[in-house]
Design a protein around this motif. Structure first.
Motif, PDB file in Angstrom:
ATOM      1  N   VAL A   1       0.836  -1.203   0.000  1.00 29.29           N
ATOM      2  CA  VAL A   1       0.000   0.000   0.000  1.00 29.29           C
ATOM      3  C   VAL A   1       0.872   1.255   0.000  1.00 29.29           C
ATOM      4  O   VAL A   1       0.551   2.243  -0.670  1.00 29.29           O
ATOM      5  CB  VAL A   1      -0.963  -0.007   1.200  1.00 29.29           C
ATOM      6  N   LYS A   2       1.981   1.232   0.725  1.00 25.67           N
ATOM      7  CA  LYS A   2       2.898   2.380   0.736  1.00 25.67           C
ATOM      8  C   LYS A   2       3.438   2.657  -0.666  1.00 25.67           C
ATOM      9  O   LYS A   2       3.497   3.813  -1.097  1.00 25.67           O
ATOM     10  CB  LYS A   2       4.050   2.129   1.703  1.00 25.67           C
TER      11      LYS A   2
ATOM     12  N   CYS B   1      -2.335   6.275   6.008  1.00 24.98           N
ATOM     13  CA  CYS B   1      -3.167   7.097   5.130  1.00 24.98           C
ATOM     14  C   CYS B   1      -3.338   8.508   5.684  1.00 24.98           C
ATOM     15  O   CYS B   1      -3.279   9.494   4.947  1.00 24.98           O
ATOM     16  CB  CYS B   1      -4.527   6.437   4.940  1.00 24.98           C
ATOM     17  N   ASP B   2      -3.540   8.611   6.997  1.00 26.66           N
ATOM     18  CA  ASP B   2      -3.646   9.930   7.628  1.00 26.66           C
ATOM     19  C   ASP B   2      -2.363  10.732   7.439  1.00 26.66           C
ATOM     20  O   ASP B   2      -2.391  11.919   7.109  1.00 26.66           O
ATOM     21  CB  ASP B   2      -3.950   9.773   9.111  1.00 26.66           C
ATOM     22  N   LYS B   3      -1.233  10.083   7.645  1.00 28.38           N
ATOM     23  CA  LYS B   3       0.056  10.762   7.529  1.00 28.38           C
ATOM     24  C   LYS B   3       0.322  11.182   6.097  1.00 28.38           C
ATOM     25  O   LYS B   3       0.781  12.292   5.838  1.00 28.38           O
ATOM     26  CB  LYS B   3       1.171   9.841   8.021  1.00 28.38           C
ATOM     27  N   ALA B   4       0.018  10.297   5.141  1.00 34.58           N
ATOM     28  CA  ALA B   4       0.237  10.619   3.734  1.00 34.58           C
ATOM     29  C   ALA B   4      -0.617  11.796   3.300  1.00 34.58           C
ATOM     30  O   ALA B   4      -0.198  12.617   2.484  1.00 34.58           O
ATOM     31  CB  ALA B   4      -0.060   9.394   2.865  1.00 34.58           C
ATOM     32  N   THR B   5      -1.813  11.897   3.855  1.00 30.61           N
ATOM     33  CA  THR B   5      -2.704  13.006   3.523  1.00 30.61           C
ATOM     34  C   THR B   5      -2.157  14.326   4.050  1.00 30.61           C
ATOM     35  O   THR B   5      -2.214  15.356   3.385  1.00 30.61           O
ATOM     36  CB  THR B   5      -4.101  12.747   4.105  1.00 30.61           C
ATOM     37  N   MET B   6      -1.604  14.313   5.259  1.00 33.60           N
ATOM     38  CA  MET B   6      -1.050  15.536   5.838  1.00 33.60           C
ATOM     39  C   MET B   6       0.191  16.003   5.092  1.00 33.60           C
ATOM     40  O   MET B   6       0.442  17.195   4.956  1.00 33.60           O
ATOM     41  CB  MET B   6      -0.724  15.305   7.310  1.00 33.60           C
ATOM     42  N   VAL B   7       0.966  15.057   4.574  1.00 38.05           N
ATOM     43  CA  VAL B   7       2.182  15.419   3.848  1.00 38.05           C
ATOM     44  C   VAL B   7       1.845  16.080   2.528  1.00 38.05           C
ATOM     45  O   VAL B   7       2.458  17.058   2.119  1.00 38.05           O
ATOM     46  CB  VAL B   7       3.065  14.170   3.623  1.00 38.05           C
ATOM     47  N   SER B   8       0.843  15.544   1.826  1.00 37.84           N
ATOM     48  CA  SER B   8       0.471  16.080   0.514  1.00 37.84           C
ATOM     49  C   SER B   8      -1.037  16.031   0.369  1.00 37.84           C
ATOM     50  O   SER B   8      -1.614  14.962   0.156  1.00 37.84           O
ATOM     51  CB  SER B   8       1.136  15.273  -0.606  1.00 37.84           C
ATOM     52  N   THR B   9      -1.669  17.179   0.494  1.00 39.48           N
ATOM     53  CA  THR B   9      -3.127  17.229   0.368  1.00 39.48           C
ATOM     54  C   THR B   9      -3.577  17.064  -1.081  1.00 39.48           C
ATOM     55  O   THR B   9      -4.733  16.746  -1.337  1.00 39.48           O
ATOM     56  CB  THR B   9      -3.657  18.579   0.888  1.00 39.48           C
ATOM     57  N   LYS B  10      -2.662  17.250  -2.037  1.00 41.45           N
ATOM     58  CA  LYS B  10      -3.023  17.087  -3.436  1.00 41.45           C
ATOM     59  C   LYS B  10      -3.132  15.616  -3.817  1.00 41.45           C
ATOM     60  O   LYS B  10      -3.799  15.269  -4.784  1.00 41.45           O
ATOM     61  CB  LYS B  10      -1.983  17.777  -4.330  1.00 41.45           C
TER      62      LYS B  10
ATOM     63  N   VAL C   1       2.073   1.769  -3.571  1.00 45.14           N
ATOM     64  CA  VAL C   1       0.978   2.200  -4.445  1.00 45.14           C
ATOM     65  C   VAL C   1       0.647   3.666  -4.201  1.00 45.14           C
ATOM     66  O   VAL C   1       0.460   4.448  -5.142  1.00 45.14           O
ATOM     67  CB  VAL C   1      -0.262   1.306  -4.216  1.00 45.14           C
ATOM     68  N   THR C   2       0.590   4.054  -2.934  1.00 46.33           N
ATOM     69  CA  THR C   2       0.277   5.447  -2.593  1.00 46.33           C
ATOM     70  C   THR C   2       1.356   6.393  -3.083  1.00 46.33           C
ATOM     71  O   THR C   2       1.063   7.506  -3.538  1.00 46.33           O
ATOM     72  CB  THR C   2       0.104   5.582  -1.075  1.00 46.33           C
ATOM     73  N   ALA C   3       2.612   5.978  -3.004  1.00 47.95           N
ATOM     74  CA  ALA C   3       3.715   6.823  -3.454  1.00 47.95           C
ATOM     75  C   ALA C   3       3.617   7.138  -4.939  1.00 47.95           C
ATOM     76  O   ALA C   3       4.076   8.196  -5.389  1.00 47.95           O
ATOM     77  CB  ALA C   3       5.051   6.143  -3.153  1.00 47.95           C
ATOM     78  N   PHE C   4       3.008   6.243  -5.706  1.00 50.38           N
ATOM     79  CA  PHE C   4       2.843   6.469  -7.143  1.00 50.38           C
ATOM     80  C   PHE C   4       1.490   7.106  -7.473  1.00 50.38           C
ATOM     81  O   PHE C   4       1.111   7.184  -8.641  1.00 50.38           O
ATOM     82  CB  PHE C   4       2.981   5.150  -7.899  1.00 50.38           C
ATOM     83  N   GLY C   5       0.753   7.536  -6.449  1.00 49.22           N
ATOM     84  CA  GLY C   5      -0.495   8.254  -6.671  1.00 49.22           C
ATOM     85  C   GLY C   5      -1.652   7.388  -7.118  1.00 49.22           C
ATOM     86  O   GLY C   5      -2.569   7.870  -7.788  1.00 49.22           O
ATOM     87  N   MET C   6      -1.646   6.108  -6.734  1.00 46.50           N
ATOM     88  CA  MET C   6      -2.715   5.200  -7.127  1.00 46.50           C
ATOM     89  C   MET C   6      -3.503   4.735  -5.910  1.00 46.50           C
ATOM     90  O   MET C   6      -3.087   4.945  -4.770  1.00 46.50           O
ATOM     91  CB  MET C   6      -2.127   3.999  -7.886  1.00 46.50           C
ATOM     92  N   ARG C   7      -4.652   4.122  -6.143  1.00 49.03           N
ATOM     93  CA  ARG C   7      -5.520   3.636  -5.070  1.00 49.03           C
ATOM     94  C   ARG C   7      -5.309   2.140  -4.877  1.00 49.03           C
ATOM     95  O   ARG C   7      -4.786   1.453  -5.761  1.00 49.03           O
ATOM     96  CB  ARG C   7      -6.986   3.922  -5.391  1.00 49.03           C
TER      97      ARG C   7
END
Length: 351
Positions: free
Chosen positions: A131-132, A160-169, A134-140
Motif C-alpha cells: 500500500v505504501k 493514510c492519515d500521515k500521507a494526507t497531511m504530507v500532501s493534500t493534493k 501504491v500510494t507513493a505512485f499516486g494510485m488507489r
C-alpha cells in the motif's frame, strides 16, 4: 495523448428575404453544421497483485471484460515472464507478462492519464509495504487479504492519515475488504435485522477444507485451522455488538458437541468435508417458528461483482479515505480504531 470525441448537429436558420414586415413573408432555409469536441472518459487502469492465484486469474478475466477498465499489469512470484492471458486460459494472449516487481509495474503506468488501482491478493505480511508503494505512485488500493490482524489495519489507517497531511493534493484511497462477496454482506445485514426479533441463534458453516495458517515472526505458516471462518466470526461480532444475550436457556458451554461460543452466547458449528460448498447458515428461532438465512459460494466468480464495485468506488472517493469493510458496526466494537478520523467503512456502504 488526450482522446477526444466529436458531436455534430445540423441547424436550420430561417431568413426573411423581405425587410418590409407588411409584405408576405418569404423564407430561405440556410443549413449549418456545428461541432463540439469533448474529452472522453479514460479507463481505470488496474494492476492485479497476486495474479496467478485462483482469485487473481478470475480478477484478470473480470477486469478485461468490464466496461471502463483495462488491465495494466500483473504481479506475482509464480509464472514470471509468462503472459497473464495464457496463464488464465484465455483464448488470446493479453501481451501482459507477469512481473515479480510491483515497483516496476507502478513506474511503467504512473505517467499515464486516468485513475489507477492496484488489487492486492497477496498476504498479510506484505500488505502494508504494498500500500505504501501504491500510494507513493499516486494510485488507489483494493486489498482482499483475509485474516489481516487489527494492528495491520490500524497501521494502514495511520499511514493514510500521515500521507494526507504530507500532501493534500495526493488523495489517498484504500479499501480493505475481508470479503468481496455481496451475498455475504447481505447475509450479515439480514442477520442484524433478524436479531432484533429473535433471541436464539446458531451459525452452521461448511467448507471443503480448513486452511492451516498461523502467524510466527510476521510470517504465515502451517498451523492453526482457519475456523470459525471470517464470515462466521463477523456475524457473531455484529450480533453481539447489539447488546443482547442469546441462547439464555442453553448457556452451558461444557458440551463440546454444542459448538464453539462466540460473542454473547452465539454458537458456531463448522463442517469440513471434501466436496462441500462454502456455505454459511444463520438459524434464528422463537416459539413456534424457525427463521434461517443461508448463503452458498460455489466458486470464486461470486467475488467478481464485489471486486469491480470496489474498484469503481475507490477511485471516486472525494476525500482522502481508508475504507475497512470489517463490520456494519465497526466503530463500536473496536474502540482502538474508532478514534481514527480517516477511517470509513466498508464495501457494504457501496451497495
Amino acid at each position: 495523448m488526450v482522446s477526444l470525441s466529436s458531436h455534430f448537429r445540423s441547424t436550420n436558420y430561417y431568413l426573411n428575404r423581405n425587410n418590409n414586415s407588411h409584405h408576405n413573408h418569404n423564407y430561405r432555409i440556410k443549413h449549418c453544421v456545428s461541432c463540439s469536441v469533448q474529452p472522453t472518459q479514460t479507463n481505470i487502469k488496474v494492476v492485479i497483485n497476486g495474479a496467478s492465484k485462483e482469485i487473481g486469474r478470475a480478477a484478470v478475466e473480470a477486469v478485461t471484460k468490464a466496461r471502463g477498465m483495462e488491465l495494466a499489469g500483473a504481479v506475482d512470484i509464480c509464472h514470471v515472464g509468462e503472459d497473464i492471458g495464457q496463464v488464465c486460459g484465455m483464448e488470446e494472449p493479453l501481451e501482459i507478462p507477469i512481473i515479480n516487481d510491483l515497483t516496476m509495474v507502478l513506474g511503467s503506468i504512473s505517467q499515464s492519464k486516468g485513475a489507477g488501482v492496484v488489487v492486492d491478493f497477496t498476504d498479510p505480511s506484505s500488505v502494508y509495504d504494498n500500500v505504501k508503494q501504491v500510494t507513493a505512485f499516486g494510485m488507489r488500493s483494493v486489498v482482499h487479504v483475509p485474516r489481516m490482524q487489527l494492528d495491520t489495519v490500524a497501521a494502514l489507517s495511520a499511514f493514510c492519515d500521515k500521507a494526507t497531511m504530507v500532501s493534500t493534493k495526493n488523495l489517498v484511497g484504500v479499501l480493505v475488504a475481508p470479503t468481496l462477496s455481496i451475498g455475504s454482506i447481505l447475509l450479515q445485514q439480514a442477520a442484524i435485522s433478524a436479531s432484533f426479533h429473535y433471541r436464539n441463534v446458531e451459525i452452521v458453516e461448511s467448507k471443503a477444507n480448513a486452511n492451516m495458517l498461523s502467524k510466527k515472526n510476521k510470517d504465515w505458516i502451517a498451523g492453526e485451522q482457519d475456523l470459525p471462518s471470517v464470515d462466521a466470526n463477523q456475524i457473531a461480532k455484529n450480533l453481539s455488538n447489539l447488546g443482547q444475550i442469546y441462547n439464555r436457556e442453553d448457556a452451558s458451554t461444557d458440551v463440546l458437541a454444542r459448538g464453539q461460543v462466540l460473542g454473547d452466547g452465539i454458537r458456531v458449528h463448522s463442517l469440513v468435508l471434501p466436496g462441500l460448498p462454502s456455505s454459511t447458515t444463520v438459524h434464528f428461532s422463537a416459539p413456534g417458528e424457525i427463521y434461517s438465512i443461508k448463503h452458498d459460494i460455489t466458486n470464486v466468480q461470486c467475488l467478481m461483482p464485489g471486486l469491480l464495485l470496489a474498484i469503481r468506488k475507490v477511485v471516486r472517493l472525494k476525500v482522502p479515505s481508508f475504507v475497512h469493510s470489517i463490520s456494519f458496526f465497526f466503530h463500536q466494537f473496536i474502540p482502538t480504531l474508532s478514534s481514527l478520523q480517516n477511517l470509513v467503512y466498508g464495501l457494504e456502504k457501496f451497495l
